[in-house]
Design a protein around this motif. Structure first.
Motif, mmCIF file in Angstrom:
data_model
loop_
_atom_site.group_PDB
_atom_site.id
_atom_site.type_symbol
_atom_site.label_atom_id
_atom_site.label_comp_id
_atom_site.label_asym_id
_atom_site.label_seq_id
_atom_site.Cartn_x
_atom_site.Cartn_y
_atom_site.Cartn_z
ATOM 1 N N SER A 82 34.127 35.805 43.096
ATOM 2 C CA SER A 82 34.060 35.957 41.643
ATOM 3 C C SER A 82 32.699 36.488 41.219
ATOM 4 N N ARG A 97 30.656 37.419 37.165
ATOM 5 C CA ARG A 97 30.773 37.502 35.716
ATOM 6 C C ARG A 97 29.779 38.535 35.203
ATOM 7 N N SER A 117 28.034 40.505 31.914
ATOM 8 C CA SER A 117 27.661 40.285 30.526
ATOM 9 C C SER A 117 27.254 41.605 29.894
ATOM 10 N N PHE A 171 41.099 39.082 35.883
ATOM 11 C CA PHE A 171 39.939 39.297 35.024
ATOM 12 C C PHE A 171 40.199 38.687 33.653
ATOM 13 N N THR A 172 39.135 38.170 33.038
ATOM 14 C CA THR A 172 39.231 37.609 31.702
ATOM 15 C C THR A 172 38.077 38.129 30.854
ATOM 16 N N SER A 198 35.976 37.986 27.281
ATOM 17 C CA SER A 198 35.681 37.053 26.194
ATOM 18 C C SER A 198 34.407 37.515 25.505
ATOM 19 N N TYR A 210 31.708 39.356 27.672
ATOM 20 C CA TYR A 210 31.751 38.928 29.068
ATOM 21 C C TYR A 210 32.994 39.481 29.771
ATOM 22 N N GLN A 244 34.847 37.953 33.146
ATOM 23 C CA GLN A 244 34.939 37.065 34.303
ATOM 24 C C GLN A 244 35.926 37.687 35.280
ATOM 25 N N LYS A 268 37.757 37.303 38.938
ATOM 26 C CA LYS A 268 38.104 36.377 40.014
ATOM 27 C C LYS A 268 38.992 37.078 41.025
#
Length: 126
Positions: A16, A18, A20, A66-67, A69, A78, A80, A82
C-alpha cells in the motif's frame, strides 16, 4: 491554482501507498479534483476523481483497491492505494478542473480534457 503531490515511492506487489496533493489558490472554482497516472509512451489515465458534491468515480482498473478522499480543512486530496500491482507503476498526477459536459461512460471528472491545473507528479513503483 497550485497543486503539490507527495507520498510516492516503491512498494511490493500487494502493498500500500498513500498519495497526498496539497492545493492552494482558487480551488473553489474547480469542480473536480482528480488523480491521473501516466506510463512513458502511453496516454495519461484518470484513475480517481471527486467533485464538489462528493460524487466519486474510479477507473475500472483500480476499483476496489484505490480510495480517493479529501480533507477540505487542509485543502488536501488523498489517494489510498492498496493491493498494488506491477501495472500500477506510473507517474501519478493531481489535477483540478471543471470536468467534461458529456462522457459516454465513466465519471465526468476523469477525462484529461476536463482538467485545467496539474501538479508536478510523484512516481509510484510496484
Amino acid at each position: 491554482v497550485q497543486l503539490v503531490e507527495s507520498g510516492g515511492g516503491s512498494a511490493q506487489s500487494g502493498g500500500s501507498l498513500r498519495l497526498s496533493c496539497e492545493a492552494s489558490g482558487d480551488t473553489d472554482s474547480r469542480n473536480c479534483m482528480v488523480w491521473f497516472r501516466q506510463v512513458p509512451g502511453q496516454e495519461r489515465e484518470g484513475v480517481a476523481g471527486i467533485d464538489s458534491d462528493g460524487d466519486i468515480g474510479y477507473a475500472d482498473s483500480v476499483k476496489g483497491r484505490f480510495t480517493i478522499s479529501q480533507d477540505n480543512s487542509k485543502n488536501t486530496l488523498y489517494l489510498q492505494m492498496k493491493n498494488l500491482k506491477p501495472e500500477d507503476t506510473a507517474m501519478y498526477y493531481c489535477a483540478a478542473g471543471t470536468g467534461v459536459a458529456y462522457v459516454s461512460s465513466g465519471h465526468y471528472c476523469l477525462p484529461e480534457s476536463g482538467m485545467d491545473y496539474w501538479g508536478q507528479g510523484t512516481q509510484v513503483s510496484s
